[in-house]
Enzyme design. Structure first.
Site, mmCIF file in Angstrom:
data_model
loop_
_atom_site.group_PDB
_atom_site.id
_atom_site.type_symbol
_atom_site.label_atom_id
_atom_site.label_comp_id
_atom_site.label_asym_id
_atom_site.label_seq_id
_atom_site.Cartn_x
_atom_site.Cartn_y
_atom_site.Cartn_z
ATOM 1 N N THR A 1 -8.682 -9.338 -79.143
ATOM 2 C CA THR A 1 -9.806 -9.634 -80.041
ATOM 3 C C THR A 1 -10.129 -11.119 -80.007
ATOM 4 O OG1 THR A 1 -8.967 -7.904 -81.477
ATOM 5 C CG2 THR A 1 -10.579 -9.414 -82.441
ATOM 6 N N ASP B 1 3.522 -6.816 -84.020
ATOM 7 C CA ASP B 1 4.539 -7.269 -83.064
ATOM 8 C C ASP B 1 4.987 -8.718 -83.308
ATOM 9 O OD1 ASP B 1 4.326 -4.809 -81.884
ATOM 10 O OD2 ASP B 1 3.038 -5.477 -80.253
ATOM 11 N N ARG C 1 21.408 10.962 -79.884
ATOM 12 C CA ARG C 1 20.045 11.396 -80.225
ATOM 13 C C ARG C 1 19.101 10.187 -80.240
ATOM 14 N NH1 ARG C 1 22.036 15.693 -79.467
ATOM 15 N NH2 ARG C 1 22.071 17.507 -80.863
ATOM 16 N N HIS D 1 3.969 5.122 -84.592
ATOM 17 C CA HIS D 1 2.923 4.566 -85.457
ATOM 18 C C HIS D 1 3.257 4.590 -86.941
ATOM 19 C CE1 HIS D 1 0.844 4.990 -81.671
ATOM 20 N NE2 HIS D 1 0.017 4.075 -82.114
HETATM 21 O O1 F6P Z 1 0.160 -4.276 -80.355
HETATM 22 C C1 F6P Z 1 0.697 -3.597 -81.409
HETATM 23 C C2 F6P Z 1 1.228 -2.262 -81.007
HETATM 24 O O2 F6P Z 1 1.647 -1.707 -82.197
HETATM 25 C C3 F6P Z 1 2.336 -2.220 -79.955
HETATM 26 O O3 F6P Z 1 3.617 -2.543 -80.392
HETATM 27 C C4 F6P Z 1 2.218 -0.800 -79.471
HETATM 28 O O4 F6P Z 1 2.704 -0.685 -78.173
HETATM 29 C C5 F6P Z 1 0.756 -0.571 -79.512
HETATM 30 O O5 F6P Z 1 0.222 -1.421 -80.487
HETATM 31 C C6 F6P Z 1 0.337 0.840 -79.780
HETATM 32 O O6 F6P Z 1 -1.043 0.925 -79.628
HETATM 33 P P1 F6P Z 1 -1.917 2.206 -79.901
HETATM 34 O O7 F6P Z 1 -2.074 2.332 -81.368
HETATM 35 O O8 F6P Z 1 -3.216 1.962 -79.222
HETATM 36 O O9 F6P Z 1 -1.186 3.381 -79.339
#
Ligand code: F6P
Length: 341
Positions: free
Chosen positions: A105, A127, A265, A271
């Site tokens: 962005t 991150d 495991r 997310h």
């Molecule tokens: O950049 C932030 C992040 O959360 C990363 O750690 C992760 O790999 C990515 O976004 C996931 O992105 P998306 O929501 O597009 O799957």
């Protein structure tokens, strides 16, 4: 003055607190008006906006996600570009843009500023990998969520005498893994910045097991063990170069189990780390950044990003903001690794 706000890229707890901070300060102190571009740069390219009256930001600091929606649209593609955007802004009476987003962005914002648009940036990423700011909002929330999840994995692991692997976000850097791993007392933390062989990893697991513990491994999604193929090469990549299915935890679990005989495991938190209510720390940081972005607009600091330096909010040029990825320094990993095994 009318200001357009956009949230772009992956969402992040705290985005709504930034919007609220900007709108409340802008209206109260400067009598500004606000609109929101829908779904990040897509709304900018298509001139798709909604008004943001004061009532719309009422109580949203604690709300996860973004009330404006987001996307990974590139403003230079799909019929976009500076001239199209300028025309929309003129038609809609928008004087300046506050762009809330990460590396991608801000890179787009820099190109548009270079082409004459009035833009200020607010850094965003769970991150925590932007070097120009000490912390990004969303990171603290992600660490909190990951820590709680890992604490839960520990108790089920202990009941079954299993090794539990938790995979957390972090494509390029291991900040979430480092902090959540330390907080939860992991027996091994694996991050993209640090090499570790499968032999070393199984040694840590075995040591913990031999002491009667349920070994707990926290791994950042971008980690690749030495001498093992990246999961990316096996499962194919999505458009961002990330594995489509599963992750490194799924690859490590059978290896650890085969080498140690300890039932193992894997859990990929995914997310969940980006959803839900932001922590109080993230709400405060995001609100302060949103308010500081208004100061930048009033002062005409186009092409700059607000940033946390120590405990103060300051400003850095997009150039500096985009310069460097903030990786976990060696001494921070060494400090954590004293507790491994
Ligand atoms: O950049 C932030 C992040 O959360 C990363 O750690 C992760 O790999 C990515 O976004 C996931 O992105 P998306 O929501 O597009 O799957």
């Amino acid at each position: 003055m009318k200001i357009g706000i956009l949230t772009s890229g992956g969402d992040c707890p705290g985005l709504n607190a930034v919007i609220r901070g900007s709108v409340l300060k802008g209206i109260a102190i400067h009598g500004q008006e606000f609109v929101g571009f829908r779904d990040g740069w897509r709304g900018v390219v298509e001139g798709d906006v909604i008004d943001i009256p004061r009532t719309m930001v009422r109580g949203i600091a604690k709300q996860g996600g973004t009330i404006l929606g987001t996307s990974r649209t590139n403003p230079f593609e799909n019929g976009g570009g500076p001239e199209v955007i300028k025309a929309h802004m003129e038609r809609l009476g928008i004087d300046a843009i506050i762009a809330i987003g990460g590396e991608g962005t801000l890179a787009a914002a820099k190109r548009l500023t270079d082409a004459g648009l009035k833009i200020v940036g607010v850094p965003k990423t769970v991150d925590n990998d932007l070097d120009a700011t000490d912390y990004t909002f969303g990171f603290d929330t992600a660490v909190q969520i990951a820590t709680e999840a890992i604490d839960r994995l520990r108790t089920t692991g202990e009941s079954h005498h299993r090794c539990m692997i938790a995979e957390v976000m972090g494509r390029h850097v291991g900040w979430i893994a480092l902090h959540a791993g330390m907080a939860a007392g992991a027996h091994a933390i694996l991050i993209p910045e640090q090499k570790a062989s499968i032999e070393q990893i199984t040694e840590w697991v075995q040591e913990a097991h031999d002491r009667g513990r349920a070994p707990l491994v926290v791994v950042a999604e971008g980690f690749v063990p030495e001498h093992m193929e990246s999961p990316h090469s096996e499962r194919g990549l999505d458009t961002f170069g990330r594995p489509r299915l599963g992750g490194i935890a799924d690859q490590l679990a059978p290896e650890i189990e085969a080498r140690t005989g300890i039932e193992t495991r894997a859990t990929i938190l995914g997310h969940i780390q980006r959803g839900g209510v932001p922590t109080a720390y993230d709400r405060v940081l995001a609100t302060r950044l949103g308010m500081a972005a208004i100061d930048s607009v009033v002062e005409g600091r186009w092409g700059t990003m607000v940033a946390l330096k120590g405990t103060d909010i300051s400003h850095v040029g997009f150039e500096e903001a985009l310069g460097k990825l903030k990786t976990v320094p060696q001494h921070r990993y060494d400090e954590a690794s004293v507790l491994f095994g």
